[in-house]
Design a protein around this motif. Sequence first.
Motif, PDB file in Angstrom:
ATOM      1  N   LYS A  94       0.855  -1.188   0.000  1.00 30.93           N
ATOM      2  CA  LYS A  94       0.000   0.000   0.000  1.00 30.93           C
ATOM      3  C   LYS A  94       0.888   1.234   0.000  1.00 30.93           C
ATOM      4  CE  LYS A  94      -3.378  -2.159   3.069  1.00 30.93           C
ATOM      5  NZ  LYS A  94      -4.026  -2.017   4.367  1.00 30.93           N
ATOM      6  N   PHE A  95       0.289   2.376  -0.273  1.00 31.87           N
ATOM      7  CA  PHE A  95       1.005   3.646  -0.176  1.00 31.87           C
ATOM      8  C   PHE A  95       0.279   4.546   0.792  1.00 31.87           C
ATOM      9  CE2 PHE A  95       2.623   2.148  -4.235  1.00 31.87           C
ATOM     10  CZ  PHE A  95       3.975   2.398  -4.072  1.00 31.87           C
ATOM     11  N   LYS A  96       1.038   5.134   1.702  1.00 33.30           N
ATOM     12  CA  LYS A  96       0.472   6.023   2.693  1.00 33.30           C
ATOM     13  C   LYS A  96       0.826   7.460   2.306  1.00 33.30           C
ATOM     14  CE  LYS A  96       0.262   6.777   7.633  1.00 33.30           C
ATOM     15  NZ  LYS A  96       0.745   6.334   8.945  1.00 33.30           N
ATOM     16  N   PRO A  97      -0.149   8.341   2.218  1.00 31.95           N
ATOM     17  CA  PRO A  97       0.180   9.730   1.876  1.00 31.95           C
ATOM     18  C   PRO A  97       0.966  10.404   3.001  1.00 31.95           C
ATOM     19  CG  PRO A  97      -2.158   9.487   2.319  1.00 31.95           C
ATOM     20  CD  PRO A  97      -1.572   8.131   2.349  1.00 31.95           C
ATOM     21  N   ARG A  98       1.979  11.153   2.609  1.00 30.15           N
ATOM     22  CA  ARG A  98       2.848  11.841   3.569  1.00 30.15           C
ATOM     23  C   ARG A  98       2.833  13.335   3.278  1.00 30.15           C
ATOM     24  NH1 ARG A  98       5.478   7.845   6.670  1.00 30.15           N
ATOM     25  NH2 ARG A  98       5.732   9.636   8.033  1.00 30.15           N
ATOM     26  N   ALA A  99       3.663  14.040   3.980  1.00 30.60           N
ATOM     27  CA  ALA A  99       3.707  15.502   3.853  1.00 30.60           C
ATOM     28  C   ALA A  99       4.256  15.918   2.487  1.00 30.60           C
ATOM     29  CB  ALA A  99       4.569  16.094   4.958  1.00 30.60           C
ATOM     30  N   ARG A 100       3.873  17.097   2.042  1.00 28.67           N
ATOM     31  CA  ARG A 100       4.356  17.748   0.826  1.00 28.67           C
ATOM     32  C   ARG A 100       4.046  16.927  -0.428  1.00 28.67           C
ATOM     33  NH1 ARG A 100      10.304  19.875   1.983  1.00 28.67           N
ATOM     34  NH2 ARG A 100       9.914  20.833  -0.036  1.00 28.67           N
ATOM     35  N   GLY A 101       2.914  16.218  -0.419  1.00 29.38           N
ATOM     36  CA  GLY A 101       2.471  15.500  -1.597  1.00 29.38           C
ATOM     37  C   GLY A 101       3.218  14.221  -1.902  1.00 29.38           C
ATOM     38  N   ARG A 102       3.971  13.741  -0.958  1.00 29.34           N
ATOM     39  CA  ARG A 102       4.731  12.506  -1.182  1.00 29.34           C
ATOM     40  C   ARG A 102       3.971  11.317  -0.615  1.00 29.34           C
ATOM     41  NH1 ARG A 102      10.927  14.512  -0.122  1.00 29.34           N
ATOM     42  NH2 ARG A 102      10.703  16.425  -1.326  1.00 29.34           N
ATOM     43  N   SER A 103       4.499  10.145  -0.897  1.00 34.26           N
ATOM     44  CA  SER A 103       3.894   8.936  -0.340  1.00 34.26           C
ATOM     45  C   SER A 103       5.004   7.973   0.060  1.00 34.26           C
ATOM     46  CB  SER A 103       2.964   8.272  -1.352  1.00 34.26           C
ATOM     47  OG  SER A 103       3.697   7.872  -2.475  1.00 34.26           O
ATOM     48  N   SER A 104       4.693   7.117   1.023  1.00 32.15           N
ATOM     49  CA  SER A 104       5.667   6.116   1.447  1.00 32.15           C
ATOM     50  C   SER A 104       5.009   4.745   1.373  1.00 32.15           C
ATOM     51  CB  SER A 104       6.164   6.396   2.863  1.00 32.15           C
ATOM     52  OG  SER A 104       5.100   6.312   3.761  1.00 32.15           O
ATOM     53  N   PRO A 105       5.792   3.753   0.967  1.00 31.26           N
ATOM     54  CA  PRO A 105       5.193   2.413   0.827  1.00 31.26           C
ATOM     55  C   PRO A 105       5.013   1.721   2.183  1.00 31.26           C
ATOM     56  CG  PRO A 105       7.493   2.347   0.238  1.00 31.26           C
ATOM     57  CD  PRO A 105       7.167   3.792   0.526  1.00 31.26           C
ATOM     58  N   ILE A 106       3.946   0.939   2.259  1.00 34.10           N
ATOM     59  CA  ILE A 106       3.690   0.091   3.427  1.00 34.10           C
ATOM     60  C   ILE A 106       3.613  -1.336   2.916  1.00 34.10           C
ATOM     61  CG2 ILE A 106       2.032  -0.533   5.211  1.00 34.10           C
ATOM     62  CD1 ILE A 106       1.216   2.361   5.333  1.00 34.10           C
ATOM     63  N   LYS A 107       4.401  -2.221   3.502  1.00 36.31           N
ATOM     64  CA  LYS A 107       4.403  -3.636   3.097  1.00 36.31           C
ATOM     65  C   LYS A 107       3.886  -4.480   4.246  1.00 36.31           C
ATOM     66  CE  LYS A 107       8.254  -3.117  -0.048  1.00 36.31           C
ATOM     67  NZ  LYS A 107       9.626  -3.511  -0.376  1.00 36.31           N
ATOM     68  N   ARG A 108       2.788  -5.207   3.988  1.00 34.07           N
ATOM     69  CA  ARG A 108       2.226  -6.112   4.984  1.00 34.07           C
ATOM     70  C   ARG A 108       2.534  -7.540   4.559  1.00 34.07           C
ATOM     71  NH1 ARG A 108      -2.435  -4.663   8.059  1.00 34.07           N
ATOM     72  NH2 ARG A 108      -1.906  -6.615   9.045  1.00 34.07           N
ATOM     73  N   PRO A 109       3.484  -8.196   5.208  1.00 37.07           N
ATOM     74  CA  PRO A 109       3.808  -9.576   4.810  1.00 37.07           C
ATOM     75  C   PRO A 109       2.736 -10.550   5.282  1.00 37.07           C
ATOM     76  CG  PRO A 109       5.134  -8.928   6.675  1.00 37.07           C
ATOM     77  CD  PRO A 109       4.355  -7.714   6.278  1.00 37.07           C
ATOM     78  N   THR A 110       2.536 -11.619   4.518  1.00 40.65           N
ATOM     79  CA  THR A 110       1.616 -12.690   4.898  1.00 40.65           C
ATOM     80  C   THR A 110       2.386 -14.003   4.917  1.00 40.65           C
ATOM     81  OG1 THR A 110       0.932 -13.128   2.639  1.00 40.65           O
ATOM     82  CG2 THR A 110      -0.362 -11.520   3.879  1.00 40.65           C
ATOM     83  N   CYS A 111       1.799 -15.011   5.521  1.00 38.19           N
ATOM     84  CA  CYS A 111       2.454 -16.316   5.581  1.00 38.19           C
ATOM     85  C   CYS A 111       1.418 -17.418   5.466  1.00 38.19           C
ATOM     86  CB  CYS A 111       3.276 -16.461   6.859  1.00 38.19           C
ATOM     87  SG  CYS A 111       2.326 -16.470   8.370  1.00 38.19           S
TER      88      CYS A 111
END
Length: 160
Positions: A94-111
């Motif tokens: 997923k991508f989480k919106p951050r400050a100044r119009g940027r985004s950071s990735p979020i990785k949720r591992p599964t097993c």
Amino acid sequence: MIKKRKKKSYTKVYALGQHICMSAHKARRVIDQIRGRSYEETLMILELMPYRACYPIFKLVYSAAANASHNKGFSETSLVISKAEVNEGTTVKKFKPRARGRSSPIKRPTCHITIVLEDISFYEEYKEYLMCLKKPGWINKNINMTCPNTYNSGGLWDKK
């Protein structure tokens, strides 16, 4: 390509949990504690461990035991965890919106977790039979089986 056929095992029952939202490394920490233990001991260990991975593993072990008792008619007292493995599944990105119009990735591992239970009552009867062969003249009252004296049967081991 040659395909190997799996032998039908009449003493094994399994339960498979897929896409569990958890790191495989964290689930392996719990799985390593229960591998090779009896069913009842495993339930006590999983109830008392403080890790988040214990609850889905507890549900899988309970489900495998329910499969064993319902489908094959095994008693829960003679079940042992013969195989427990954790494999990595897909990663939810997923991508989480951050400050100044940027985004950071979020990785949720599964097993994927596989629990295999085995009924050891068959092996206990087999061990009794082997003990019968090792100790000549030994009588088991439950099976009504008398082992002959193998040393005096005129075979190879008759020479003392």
